[in-house]
Design a protein around this motif. Structure first.
Motif, PDB file in Angstrom:
ATOM      1  N   SER A 110       0.318 -20.051   2.128  1.00 34.63           N
ATOM      2  CA  SER A 110       0.273 -18.765   1.432  1.00 34.63           C
ATOM      3  C   SER A 110       0.844 -17.708   2.360  1.00 34.63           C
ATOM      4  CB  SER A 110      -1.181 -18.440   1.058  1.00 34.63           C
ATOM      5  OG  SER A 110      -1.291 -17.153   0.504  1.00 34.63           O
ATOM      6  N   ASP A 111       1.891 -16.999   1.904  1.00 38.12           N
ATOM      7  CA  ASP A 111       2.427 -15.931   2.750  1.00 38.12           C
ATOM      8  C   ASP A 111       2.174 -14.583   2.092  1.00 38.12           C
ATOM      9  OD1 ASP A 111       4.867 -17.257   1.169  1.00 38.12           O
ATOM     10  OD2 ASP A 111       5.291 -15.127   1.365  1.00 38.12           O
ATOM     11  N   VAL A 112       1.945 -13.575   2.917  1.00 35.37           N
ATOM     12  CA  VAL A 112       1.582 -12.245   2.417  1.00 35.37           C
ATOM     13  C   VAL A 112       2.458 -11.193   3.079  1.00 35.37           C
ATOM     14  CG1 VAL A 112      -0.291 -10.598   2.063  1.00 35.37           C
ATOM     15  CG2 VAL A 112      -0.817 -13.046   2.371  1.00 35.37           C
ATOM     16  N   GLU A 113       3.211 -10.460   2.276  1.00 31.69           N
ATOM     17  CA  GLU A 113       3.829  -9.237   2.793  1.00 31.69           C
ATOM     18  C   GLU A 113       2.830  -8.118   2.578  1.00 31.69           C
ATOM     19  OE1 GLU A 113       7.446  -7.674   0.790  1.00 31.69           O
ATOM     20  OE2 GLU A 113       6.483  -5.736   1.135  1.00 31.69           O
ATOM     21  N   ILE A 114       2.412  -7.476   3.660  1.00 30.86           N
ATOM     22  CA  ILE A 114       1.541  -6.310   3.521  1.00 30.86           C
ATOM     23  C   ILE A 114       2.304  -5.102   4.051  1.00 30.86           C
ATOM     24  CG2 ILE A 114       0.355  -6.968   5.696  1.00 30.86           C
ATOM     25  CD1 ILE A 114      -1.144  -4.925   2.803  1.00 30.86           C
ATOM     26  N   PHE A 115       2.411  -4.075   3.204  1.00 32.08           N
ATOM     27  CA  PHE A 115       3.251  -2.907   3.539  1.00 32.08           C
ATOM     28  C   PHE A 115       2.517  -1.702   2.941  1.00 32.08           C
ATOM     29  CE2 PHE A 115       7.922  -1.203   2.983  1.00 32.08           C
ATOM     30  CZ  PHE A 115       7.675  -0.253   3.940  1.00 32.08           C
ATOM     31  N   VAL A 116       1.763  -1.015   3.786  1.00 31.14           N
ATOM     32  CA  VAL A 116       0.838  -0.007   3.257  1.00 31.14           C
ATOM     33  C   VAL A 116       1.399   1.411   3.258  1.00 31.14           C
ATOM     34  CG1 VAL A 116      -1.186  -1.409   3.798  1.00 31.14           C
ATOM     35  CG2 VAL A 116      -0.363   0.265   5.472  1.00 31.14           C
ATOM     36  N   ASN A 117       2.658   1.547   3.673  1.00 32.75           N
ATOM     37  CA  ASN A 117       3.315   2.857   3.576  1.00 32.75           C
ATOM     38  C   ASN A 117       4.709   2.687   2.975  1.00 32.75           C
ATOM     39  OD1 ASN A 117       1.584   5.022   5.103  1.00 32.75           O
ATOM     40  ND2 ASN A 117       1.453   3.137   6.333  1.00 32.75           N
ATOM     41  N   CYS A 118       4.761   1.973   1.859  1.00 38.09           N
ATOM     42  CA  CYS A 118       6.078   1.696   1.268  1.00 38.09           C
ATOM     43  C   CYS A 118       6.630   2.915   0.536  1.00 38.09           C
ATOM     44  CB  CYS A 118       6.005   0.488   0.320  1.00 38.09           C
ATOM     45  SG  CYS A 118       5.355   0.878  -1.300  1.00 38.09           S
ATOM     46  N   GLY A 119       5.760   3.851   0.240  1.00 37.06           N
ATOM     47  CA  GLY A 119       6.240   5.097  -0.323  1.00 37.06           C
ATOM     48  C   GLY A 119       6.483   5.104  -1.820  1.00 37.06           C
ATOM     49  N   PHE A 120       6.924   3.990  -2.390  1.00 32.05           N
ATOM     50  CA  PHE A 120       7.367   4.052  -3.787  1.00 32.05           C
ATOM     51  C   PHE A 120       6.309   3.720  -4.821  1.00 32.05           C
ATOM     52  CE2 PHE A 120       7.594  -0.423  -4.458  1.00 32.05           C
ATOM     53  CZ  PHE A 120       8.019  -0.996  -3.270  1.00 32.05           C
ATOM     54  N   GLY A 121       5.216   3.062  -4.429  1.00 37.94           N
ATOM     55  CA  GLY A 121       4.225   2.731  -5.451  1.00 37.94           C
ATOM     56  C   GLY A 121       3.224   1.703  -4.969  1.00 37.94           C
ATOM     57  N   TYR A 122       2.323   1.360  -5.866  1.00 39.29           N
ATOM     58  CA  TYR A 122       1.302   0.362  -5.560  1.00 39.29           C
ATOM     59  C   TYR A 122       1.678  -0.913  -6.286  1.00 39.29           C
ATOM     60  CZ  TYR A 122      -3.273  -1.921  -5.347  1.00 39.29           C
ATOM     61  OH  TYR A 122      -4.300  -2.807  -5.127  1.00 39.29           O
ATOM     62  N   GLN A 123       1.958  -1.980  -5.531  1.00 38.89           N
ATOM     63  CA  GLN A 123       2.368  -3.237  -6.161  1.00 38.89           C
ATOM     64  C   GLN A 123       1.569  -4.384  -5.582  1.00 38.89           C
ATOM     65  OE1 GLN A 123       6.664  -3.467  -5.541  1.00 38.89           O
ATOM     66  NE2 GLN A 123       6.955  -3.229  -7.731  1.00 38.89           N
ATOM     67  N   LEU A 177       1.074   2.756  13.944  1.00 37.18           N
ATOM     68  CA  LEU A 177       0.652   1.756  12.963  1.00 37.18           C
ATOM     69  C   LEU A 177       1.724   0.689  12.818  1.00 37.18           C
ATOM     70  CD1 LEU A 177      -1.863   1.372  11.074  1.00 37.18           C
ATOM     71  CD2 LEU A 177      -0.358   2.078   9.220  1.00 37.18           C
ATOM     72  N   ARG A 178       1.332  -0.550  12.971  1.00 37.89           N
ATOM     73  CA  ARG A 178       2.216  -1.699  12.856  1.00 37.89           C
ATOM     74  C   ARG A 178       2.331  -2.033  11.360  1.00 37.89           C
ATOM     75  NH1 ARG A 178       6.405  -4.107  15.053  1.00 37.89           N
ATOM     76  NH2 ARG A 178       5.629  -3.796  17.161  1.00 37.89           N
ATOM     77  N   ASP A 179       3.286  -1.443  10.692  1.00 35.15           N
ATOM     78  CA  ASP A 179       3.416  -1.583   9.239  1.00 35.15           C
ATOM     79  C   ASP A 179       4.898  -1.681   8.895  1.00 35.15           C
ATOM     80  OD1 ASP A 179       2.751  -1.527   6.477  1.00 35.15           O
ATOM     81  OD2 ASP A 179       3.010   0.653   6.421  1.00 35.15           O
ATOM     82  N   PRO A 180       5.396  -2.690   8.186  1.00 40.72           N
ATOM     83  CA  PRO A 180       4.652  -3.759   7.513  1.00 40.72           C
ATOM     84  C   PRO A 180       4.314  -4.921   8.447  1.00 40.72           C
ATOM     85  CG  PRO A 180       6.981  -4.000   7.080  1.00 40.72           C
ATOM     86  CD  PRO A 180       6.830  -2.739   7.879  1.00 40.72           C
ATOM     87  N   GLN A 181       3.566  -5.888   7.911  1.00 41.95           N
ATOM     88  CA  GLN A 181       3.296  -7.149   8.594  1.00 41.95           C
ATOM     89  C   GLN A 181       3.551  -8.283   7.600  1.00 41.95           C
ATOM     90  OE1 GLN A 181      -0.692  -7.101  10.317  1.00 41.95           O
ATOM     91  NE2 GLN A 181      -0.432  -4.979  11.014  1.00 41.95           N
ATOM     92  N   SER A 207       8.256   0.448   9.808  1.00 42.66           N
ATOM     93  CA  SER A 207       8.936   1.376   8.912  1.00 42.66           C
ATOM     94  C   SER A 207       8.853   2.784   9.484  1.00 42.66           C
ATOM     95  CB  SER A 207       8.273   1.353   7.538  1.00 42.66           C
ATOM     96  OG  SER A 207       8.836   2.371   6.734  1.00 42.66           O
ATOM     97  N   ALA A 208       9.943   3.536   9.308  1.00 43.06           N
ATOM     98  CA  ALA A 208       9.927   4.935   9.726  1.00 43.06           C
ATOM     99  C   ALA A 208       8.875   5.714   8.943  1.00 43.06           C
ATOM    100  CB  ALA A 208      11.308   5.549   9.524  1.00 43.06           C
ATOM    101  N   GLY A 209       8.446   5.146   7.812  1.00 48.79           N
ATOM    102  CA  GLY A 209       7.444   5.828   6.994  1.00 48.79           C
ATOM    103  C   GLY A 209       6.018   5.562   7.442  1.00 48.79           C
ATOM    104  N   ALA A 210       5.831   4.698   8.433  1.00 49.88           N
ATOM    105  CA  ALA A 210       4.474   4.395   8.906  1.00 49.88           C
ATOM    106  C   ALA A 210       4.028   5.447   9.910  1.00 49.88           C
ATOM    107  CB  ALA A 210       4.451   3.015   9.548  1.00 49.88           C
ATOM    108  N   PRO A 211       2.734   5.826   9.870  1.00 46.69           N
ATOM    109  CA  PRO A 211       2.220   6.780  10.861  1.00 46.69           C
ATOM    110  C   PRO A 211       2.399   6.213  12.266  1.00 46.69           C
ATOM    111  CG  PRO A 211       0.595   6.397   9.123  1.00 46.69           C
ATOM    112  CD  PRO A 211       1.699   5.406   8.920  1.00 46.69           C
ATOM    113  N   GLU A 212       2.543   7.090  13.235  1.00 43.98           N
ATOM    114  CA  GLU A 212       2.762   6.653  14.615  1.00 43.98           C
ATOM    115  C   GLU A 212       1.706   5.647  15.038  1.00 43.98           C
ATOM    116  OE1 GLU A 212       3.630   9.976  17.185  1.00 43.98           O
ATOM    117  OE2 GLU A 212       3.407   8.642  18.946  1.00 43.98           O
TER     118      GLU A 212
END
Lengths: 339, 339, 339, 339
Positions: free
Chosen positions: B226-239, B210-214, B203-208
């Motif tokens: 079990s699949d997991v979307e992990i996206f720690v710089n999504c910008g819009f909220g905590y979900q 950082l491999r985000d999302p995964q 994501s353009a929102g991830a710090p340089e």
């Protein structure tokens, strides 16, 4: 008052509601303890007191309120007994949490109010507990921002599975709609100026003679209108819903998805911004569960094995990220203690 | 342990998480108190201890754990310090609530597990706090009824507004996905056997750097995926969302309307059956607010005036019901105390 | 009437609503065509007729209805002109779809009804189009199953972004609430016996002099109560919502998720059972789009390249399934025609 | 082509899908008619043709396509027959709507594409009908605004109640996931570069030997990842859901409440702005119902009595508004014609 010392509370009335408050103060509430319970039924008072460390049982509220370790009073006796308990508490100048209704009629409520006013300071918090519900609190906060404009109408739904045997048609108003009366006044900041009660067909599910459901229209001095569907034998569940219609949008609670607003072409709600908001309750419950089990000498919850397994999987995951391929997880055999 | 005496807790680590636990035990949790805090930063430990009655400050965990008024230990120090703290607690045979991760890697976790196994009884509860979240608890309970059949797949979403500055690509796995690793094991009752990590566009929102999302795929020994979307710089909220797909239906949490199931041609959720379920939190908050303000010498919340106004409106309402017409409400002038 | 021949329709009135019906019959409706249009404004009639093959323009409804290729009449002129148009249609014994209101007042409606009754058979379908809305249709069907028990209350919300300049306070009733009047009668199967209109604060968003919003209570001969919030300058959107409260549960439409029922401890809706239900509209739109573009000599939509790419990916997918590993997809270069 | 003349369509294949298209063109679609049907089963072709005015039956697609009243071809025969039908249509330079799959494998699809490219212009619209579903269309439109940033991941769920008897494990990919393959390419505007298929536990509800469910991961040349849960024997319903995760927010469809976006701290959807948007389908259905019943010589729907009753109630309502009180409604006796 010593800010470190727990608040000593006398609970007046140990019926369903009173006993639940005793449990709450003893097990859930931080910074307080029940030091006295009062009931005209001495046996019931004794039984409740026996379960709480350092708690005395009384049949006379005045005796309880005179005790040295009583700092405050929680009144949960039947409505007609409230006035006497409140006046006694005023004599001792004790803070009171008084379950609703304050008193059963306006004349007695007026006497209580005059007695408190004579003290010169507030002593009473009335138990209109909707003001403490997260959804109502958010709705109130939203209205106060003014972003929706002035409120024009408030639609309330109040449904119970079934009414208790002693319920009468007028108790739908004085016991049930009483909550919406306060919610209307509190949310809108208006006083109520007139009431109309409409009577649709009686539900076949209502006990004989009970006029259920009813539809109540409350007019306010601010011009907003509040209507209340009260249906105490709906059979399917307990629902309390409210929708405020304002000049620029609406806000609704009680539908099972927190506060939903409609404004400027969109409907929706807010997303939590971090884990302290989303998981506040989980952290509290986790630590309370640990404290409770530890005091009982037990250990429950996620075990060291769970911690180990997570560490092993995450190690494999980090390798999978780095290598760009599937990585198998190897665990040691699970020790007997963790089976 | 005296069941009436509050549990004396030593909190090891007084950073953001540790300090929050101190606050929680002091203000929210019933039946416990913080008797000691430990931090390698002596000043920070002193500052935290100063706010809690009867709490001592330490820089050495062992000294704190040796204190007479310490019955249990909460470990909230950085992960690498956990192993030593846990082994020390085992020496004193003290119960421990250890923040996740148990330790940062599988080898050290294994050492801790062996030490606890040597004690012959469990002493540790690991801080996987999702197991205490109401929605997860309900989801787990539903799965255990077997009504949905066996679980086949678990879809997880884990999104943060932004990651802290020190976050690395592998921490998305070891710090964030660690929660889904435990949730997968706990909800499904399976061990994880393999991990694959996929890397979509950064994501353009991830710090340089950082491999985000995964996107993580966990295989289990029970055959469920079990699949997991992990996206720690999504910008819009905590979900944090989870959907379990079973043989007979699905169950989903985290969408803002509690547990939603889909089964036999219908989707939906449950309706509360009474006010103790719907308003449990409101009653707790009401009494806690009263205790807190009373200890500060204040009176807030619904006043006697509110109680009087409600009584007057309800009286009018009962007349309106009986007479079948609009009834005006007459209130006395509001006394200065209640303005 | 030849079942294969398209129905020839005269549209009376070519204002906003009439012109839209002409477009609908010409472009959307199967089995019908507009053979005549009528408007007192001859130019407007000519302009509309010019866009439709074989359509004549008239200023006199009687002349249009006398034409050989007119099989039926759609009345979309202003309300005061309806009575004359309907009576003329009765003279020719033509079927009529008459936009609501049938006529602007009860006396003229009565005259129309008596004229139709004199014919001895029904000729008129009134344009209460909510009876054709999918959600209302499902709500009605659910009520008729009797699974929710008898209806006791119907709560309606009717909100418009803004009212047109000519709107008066009484038009909120006669133009807007008219829909809920019919919906109440139709859904409940009761006649309305009394009306009360309450007037909350005027919204600052309402034009000067307009009493907006209003709150209307309709009583019925079946004992059910129907209340209507009408708010024609709400600013945020167009919302039409209805909730029927029955003895055993409630059913709600208009919230953006189809029909939601609450019954026996659960809330929720139905899940489609197959693609003909879920994607019925998509299939219709797909074929209509293809017919429309083909008649214009164009080709749009998914191309042969899209068909080829899907085939290539699915081939790779089947190999991936069989081999249990990642399979790369090889596509030929995209030909210029498909870029 | 005469813009006023209906498009003459030859439908090739009169099985379940073909017959449904014949019905659709005959009864629902405006501006087109079925002039020929083709099936290798002559009897089935005759039976279908008999129900449509002026429709001829054929067993050879070439003969049908040579007919003077055939302007376009809809191919709904089994996949292996598509290539021949398409090449024949190209010989007549006829526009084709070809049901998916274009052809069953990449090699034959390539041959079709080369033949069309040789014509020098597009003739084929492939039946990927999700591109015409309102929710998908809105999702695509939202992505194209760029307001959510670049897409990073697409999560798809595709569930059927039960698979037909002839379904094989590879058909979950080639028949079912084929839709998500196209949706992924269309929504993201990326080509798919690799496929992985994961195989969770087989559901007990799957027929013996069928590998159901499956979990498919599609990688794209744009870097976005698309995952697909395909579960064709889920038992509970038909669900097609998609969530696009973008740099600035997510958008989700298929949950039963249209398009839901999450962005900048809020989740939610849009509110219709006027009745043409909210009730478009109702108006179309109303007029189509009137046309259909009128052609059958019937009159149904809201009657003159309904129009009269509404007029009478609204008259009373206007008086109630003006007088500020309850007004009774007086209706004449209902004439026999309207009972």
């Amino acid at each position: 008052m010593n800010r470190f010392r727990p608040l000593g509370i006398a609970v007046v009335g140990t019926g369903r509601m009173g006993a639940d408050h005793v449990r709450r103060i003893d097990r859930v509430i931080s910074g307080a303890r029940v030091t006295a319970v009062v009931d005209i039924d001495a046996e019931r008072a004794e039984a409740v007191a026996a379960g709480v460390d350092g708690c005395t049982a009384h049949t006379d509220p005045a005796a309880a309120m005179a005790a040295a370790d009583v700092d405050a009073v929680l009144v949960a006796s039947p409505g007609p007994a409230h006035e006497a308990a409140l006046l006694t508490a005023f004599e001792h100048d004790l803070p009171v949490l008084c379950e609703k209704p304050l008193t059963p009629d306006a004349a007695s409520a007026l006497r209580v109010m005059e007695a408190e006013a004579a003290l010169g300071h507030r002593r009473v918090q009335v138990g209109f507990m909707r003001r403490y519900d997260t959804e109502y609190v958010r709705l109130k906060a939203l209205l106060e921002t003014g972003r929706l404009g002035r409120p024009l109408m408030l639609h309330n739904r109040h449904r119970n599975v079934a009414s208790p045997p002693f319920f009468t048609s007028s108790m739908l108003i004085s016991d049930s709609v009483a909550h919406e009366v306060d919610a209307t006044r509190w949310l809108l900041g208006h006083e109520i100026t007139a009431v109309t009660v409409l009577r649709p067909t009686r539900s076949a599910g209502a006990p004989e003679g009970l006029r259920d459901p009813q539809f109540v229209v409350l007019e306010t001095d601010g011009g907003a209108l509040s209507d209340v569907e009260i249906f105490v034998n709906c059979g399917f569940g307990y629902q309390v819903q409210a929708e405020v219609v304002c000049e620029l949008g609406t806000a609704r609670i009680g539908d099972g998805h927190a506060l939903v607003t409609t404004m400027a072409g969109r409907w929706g709600g807010t997303v939590a911004q971090d884990w302290t908001e989303r998981f506040a309750q989980a952290y509290d419950d986790e630590v309370q569960a640990w404290v409770d089990t530890t005091r009982r000498g037990e250990v429950t919850g996620p075990s060291t094995w769970d911690g180990y397994a997570a560490a092993a999987v995450c190690e494999a995951g980090v390798r999978a990220l780095e290598d760009g391929r599937r990585v198998a997880v190897d665990l040691v055999e699970r020790p007997p203690l963790y089976r």
